[in-house]
Scaffold this motif. Structure first.
Motif, PDB file in Angstrom:
ATOM      1  N   LYS A   1      12.447  10.627   2.564  1.00  0.00           N
ATOM      2  CA  LYS A   1      11.250   9.798   2.400  1.00  0.00           C
ATOM      3  C   LYS A   1      10.120  10.608   1.760  1.00  0.00           C
ATOM      4  O   LYS A   1       9.922  11.783   2.096  1.00  0.00           O
TER       5      LYS A   1
ATOM      6  N   LYS B   1      -0.918   6.434   4.172  1.00  0.00           N
ATOM      7  CA  LYS B   1      -0.711   6.740   5.592  1.00  0.00           C
ATOM      8  C   LYS B   1      -0.639   5.455   6.413  1.00  0.00           C
ATOM      9  O   LYS B   1       0.190   5.326   7.328  1.00  0.00           O
ATOM     10  N   ARG B   2      -1.499   4.497   6.086  1.00  0.00           N
ATOM     11  CA  ARG B   2      -1.490   3.202   6.770  1.00  0.00           C
ATOM     12  C   ARG B   2      -0.145   2.511   6.589  1.00  0.00           C
ATOM     13  O   ARG B   2       0.308   1.760   7.473  1.00  0.00           O
ATOM     14  N   ARG B   3       0.508   2.789   5.463  1.00  0.00           N
ATOM     15  CA  ARG B   3       1.827   2.198   5.180  1.00  0.00           C
ATOM     16  C   ARG B   3       2.968   3.053   5.749  1.00  0.00           C
ATOM     17  O   ARG B   3       4.110   2.911   5.359  1.00  0.00           O
ATOM     18  N   LYS B   4       2.609   3.965   6.653  1.00  0.00           N
ATOM     19  CA  LYS B   4       3.588   4.764   7.414  1.00  0.00           C
ATOM     20  C   LYS B   4       4.238   5.906   6.628  1.00  0.00           C
ATOM     21  O   LYS B   4       5.330   6.364   6.971  1.00  0.00           O
ATOM     22  N   TYR B   5       3.558   6.390   5.586  1.00  0.00           N
ATOM     23  CA  TYR B   5       4.049   7.571   4.869  1.00  0.00           C
ATOM     24  C   TYR B   5       3.348   8.797   5.419  1.00  0.00           C
ATOM     25  O   TYR B   5       2.187   8.738   5.840  1.00  0.00           O
ATOM     26  N   GLU B   6       4.061   9.931   5.397  1.00  0.00           N
ATOM     27  CA  GLU B   6       3.483  11.185   5.886  1.00  0.00           C
ATOM     28  C   GLU B   6       2.517  11.748   4.854  1.00  0.00           C
ATOM     29  O   GLU B   6       2.815  11.799   3.671  1.00  0.00           O
TER      30      GLU B   6
END
Length: 200
Positions: free
Chosen positions: A86, A29-34
């Motif tokens: 993604k 999540k921190r790496r911008k994944y849902e």
């Protein structure tokens, strides 16, 4: 008959309790994944707050039924808003409820079985193995170490029985685990692209 749904960008991250799953998902999540949160933990918190009976140490069958229904609803809701490209990471899937049903020797209904066979996540399921050094119990997690090991074994069998491939995530730092997951997905994407090109 439940209609067929295949979502190759839906990735399950699962395993027994206390194996670092939530920590890994928070890193993704921190790496911008849902990230799709775990249904079970939220259900337990809700039932404890409201003095409900749908708890694994209170009414296992009610807990199983609600957990499965909410997992199916979560899958459907995410699908409606997915761009189908993604990766989206699920903290467990509805097949985990089927595994739970087997562990408590509860009925797996035709409806549950039909969803498991027809609503598909990516065939590669990331599973975190038991890791004694990091295992801790808390208000929602009460299993002993024997149960943790048995859950991992049963979970592997359940997913394989429904045609999934288990990808075991190594016992490494959270950053290395996230790298492993993302690198595997990218490598698999390249291999599939090359394979499709060869068949044209």
């Amino acid at each position: 008959m439940i209609n067929i749904k295949e979502n190759n960008n839906f990735y399950i991250i699962t395993g027994g309790p206390g194996v670092g799953k939530t920590t890994l998902l928070n890193e993704l999540k921190r790496r911008k994944y849902e990230i799709v949160p775990e249904i079970a933990r939220e259900l337990i918190k809700e039932q404890q707050r409201d003095n409900g009976k749908a708890l694994p140490w209170e009414n296992k069958n009610l807990y199983k039924e609600i957990m499965f229904d909410r997992s199916v609803s979560s899958f459907e809701e995410i699908e409606k808003n997915s761009n189908n490209e993604k990766p989206i990471f699920f903290d467990r899937g509805f097949l985990d409820t089927i595994c739970y049903a087997e562990l408590i020797e509860s009925e797996i209904s035709d409806r549950m079985n039909s969803y498991a066979e027809n609503w598909r996540y990516n065939k590669n399921v990331f599973m975190l193995p038991p890791w004694r050094e990091i295992y801790e119990t808390d208000n929602e997690r009460k299993q002993d170490w024997k149960e943790v090991a048995l859950t991992f074994k049963k979970m592997s069998e359940t997913y394989k029985n429904y045609g999934y491939r288990i990808i075991e995530v190594p016992k490494k730092s959270v950053s290395e685990r996230a790298d492993f997951v993302l690198e595997f997905i990218e490598q698999n994407r390249i291999e599939n692209k090359n394979m499709n090109a060869q068949h044209r």
